[in-house]
Design a protein around this motif. Structure first.
Motif, short mmCIF file in Angstrom:
data_model
loop_
_atom_site.label_atom_id
_atom_site.label_comp_id
_atom_site.label_asym_id
_atom_site.label_seq_id
_atom_site.Cartn_x
_atom_site.Cartn_y
_atom_site.Cartn_z
N ASP A 1 69.95 -45.72 28.35
CA ASP A 1 68.59 -45.31 28.70
C ASP A 1 68.59 -44.33 29.87
N ARG A 2 69.41 -44.62 30.87
CA ARG A 2 69.49 -43.76 32.05
C ARG A 2 70.02 -42.38 31.67
N LEU A 3 71.07 -42.33 30.84
CA LEU A 3 71.62 -41.04 30.42
C LEU A 3 70.63 -40.27 29.55
N THR A 4 69.87 -40.99 28.74
CA THR A 4 68.84 -40.34 27.92
C THR A 4 67.78 -39.71 28.81
N GLN A 5 67.36 -40.44 29.85
CA GLN A 5 66.38 -39.88 30.78
C GLN A 5 66.93 -38.65 31.49
N LYS A 6 68.20 -38.72 31.88
CA LYS A 6 68.83 -37.56 32.52
C LYS A 6 68.83 -36.36 31.60
N LEU A 7 69.15 -36.60 30.33
CA LEU A 7 69.18 -35.51 29.36
C LEU A 7 67.80 -34.89 29.19
N VAL A 8 66.77 -35.73 29.11
CA VAL A 8 65.41 -35.22 28.94
C VAL A 8 65.03 -34.36 30.15
N VAL A 9 65.32 -34.87 31.36
CA VAL A 9 64.98 -34.10 32.56
C VAL A 9 65.79 -32.81 32.62
N ALA A 10 67.07 -32.87 32.28
CA ALA A 10 67.90 -31.66 32.30
C ALA A 10 67.39 -30.63 31.31
N GLU A 11 67.01 -31.09 30.10
CA GLU A 11 66.46 -30.15 29.12
C GLU A 11 65.15 -29.56 29.60
N LYS A 12 64.34 -30.37 30.24
CA LYS A 12 63.05 -29.89 30.76
C LYS A 12 63.28 -28.86 31.86
N LEU A 13 64.22 -29.16 32.77
CA LEU A 13 64.51 -28.21 33.84
C LEU A 13 65.10 -26.92 33.29
N ASN A 14 65.93 -27.04 32.28
CA ASN A 14 66.53 -25.86 31.67
C ASN A 14 65.46 -25.01 30.98
N ALA A 15 64.53 -25.67 30.30
CA ALA A 15 63.46 -24.93 29.62
C ALA A 15 62.57 -24.24 30.64
N GLU A 16 62.28 -24.93 31.75
CA GLU A 16 61.43 -24.32 32.78
C GLU A 16 62.15 -23.15 33.46
N ALA A 17 63.47 -23.29 33.63
CA ALA A 17 64.24 -22.22 34.27
C ALA A 17 64.30 -20.98 33.39
N ASN A 18 64.21 -21.17 32.09
CA ASN A 18 64.28 -20.04 31.17
C ASN A 18 62.96 -19.30 31.02
N ILE A 19 61.89 -19.89 31.51
CA ILE A 19 60.59 -19.21 31.43
C ILE A 19 60.60 -18.07 32.46
N GLY A 20 60.35 -16.87 32.00
CA GLY A 20 60.41 -15.70 32.88
C GLY A 20 59.22 -15.61 33.80
N GLY A 21 59.44 -15.13 35.04
CA GLY A 21 58.35 -14.86 35.97
C GLY A 21 57.90 -16.05 36.79
N SER A 22 58.29 -17.28 36.42
CA SER A 22 57.79 -18.43 37.18
C SER A 22 58.90 -19.12 37.98
N SER A 23 60.04 -18.50 38.08
CA SER A 23 61.17 -19.14 38.77
C SER A 23 60.88 -19.34 40.26
N PHE A 24 60.01 -18.52 40.84
CA PHE A 24 59.67 -18.67 42.26
C PHE A 24 58.97 -20.01 42.51
N PHE A 25 58.11 -20.42 41.59
CA PHE A 25 57.33 -21.64 41.78
C PHE A 25 58.10 -22.89 41.34
N LEU A 26 59.12 -22.74 40.54
CA LEU A 26 59.85 -23.89 40.01
C LEU A 26 60.86 -24.48 40.99
N GLY A 27 61.18 -23.80 42.03
CA GLY A 27 62.20 -24.27 42.96
C GLY A 27 61.90 -25.63 43.54
N SER A 28 60.72 -25.84 44.08
CA SER A 28 60.39 -27.13 44.70
C SER A 28 60.23 -28.22 43.65
N ASP A 29 59.71 -27.87 42.49
CA ASP A 29 59.56 -28.87 41.42
C ASP A 29 60.92 -29.34 40.93
N GLU A 30 61.86 -28.40 40.85
CA GLU A 30 63.20 -28.74 40.37
C GLU A 30 63.87 -29.73 41.32
#
Length: 119
Positions: free
Chosen positions: A63-92
């Protein structure tokens, strides 16, 4: 479990005492066998409890590894969104801290459960 022995009967010949000696020997052998059985049963129960605990730990780990994977995929998807990387730093950073906090809490809960089972 202790079995009651029948009352001893006084006899004039030696056969009564031989029967009592034989009966006492059989009684001691029975007590010994029952003790061994109880010890073996206790070991089986302990092994079963340990196995169940280990399986529960593995389930929580998954369960813990699954949660890590979900968060990692979410962070990766957010990092790939162009133009919003400035605002994602603190959320990450807060998402990683949140994930680490959840992982520590899960590990502590597992340790607490093991201690409770041992009591």
């Amino acid at each position: 479990t202790v079995l009651a022995t029948p009352p001893k009967r006084p006899t004039s010949d030696g056969t009564g005492s031989k029967k009592n000696v034989l009966q006492e020997a059989m009684h001691q052998a029975l007590i010994s066998a029952m003790t061994e059985r109880d010890e073996a049963h206790a070991q089986l129960v302990a092994a079963s409890v340990l196995h169940v605990h280990e399986m529960e730990q593995e389930r929580k780990k998954i369960d813990r590894l699954t949660q890590k994977l979900v968060v990692a995929e979410k962070l990766n998807a957010e990092a790939n969104i162009g133009g919003s990387s400035f605002f994602l730093g603190s959320d990450e950073i807060s998402a990683k801290d949140s994930l680490l906090k959840k992982e520590r809490d899960m590990m502590q809960n597992t340790d607490d459960e093991l201690l409770a089972m041992c009591r």
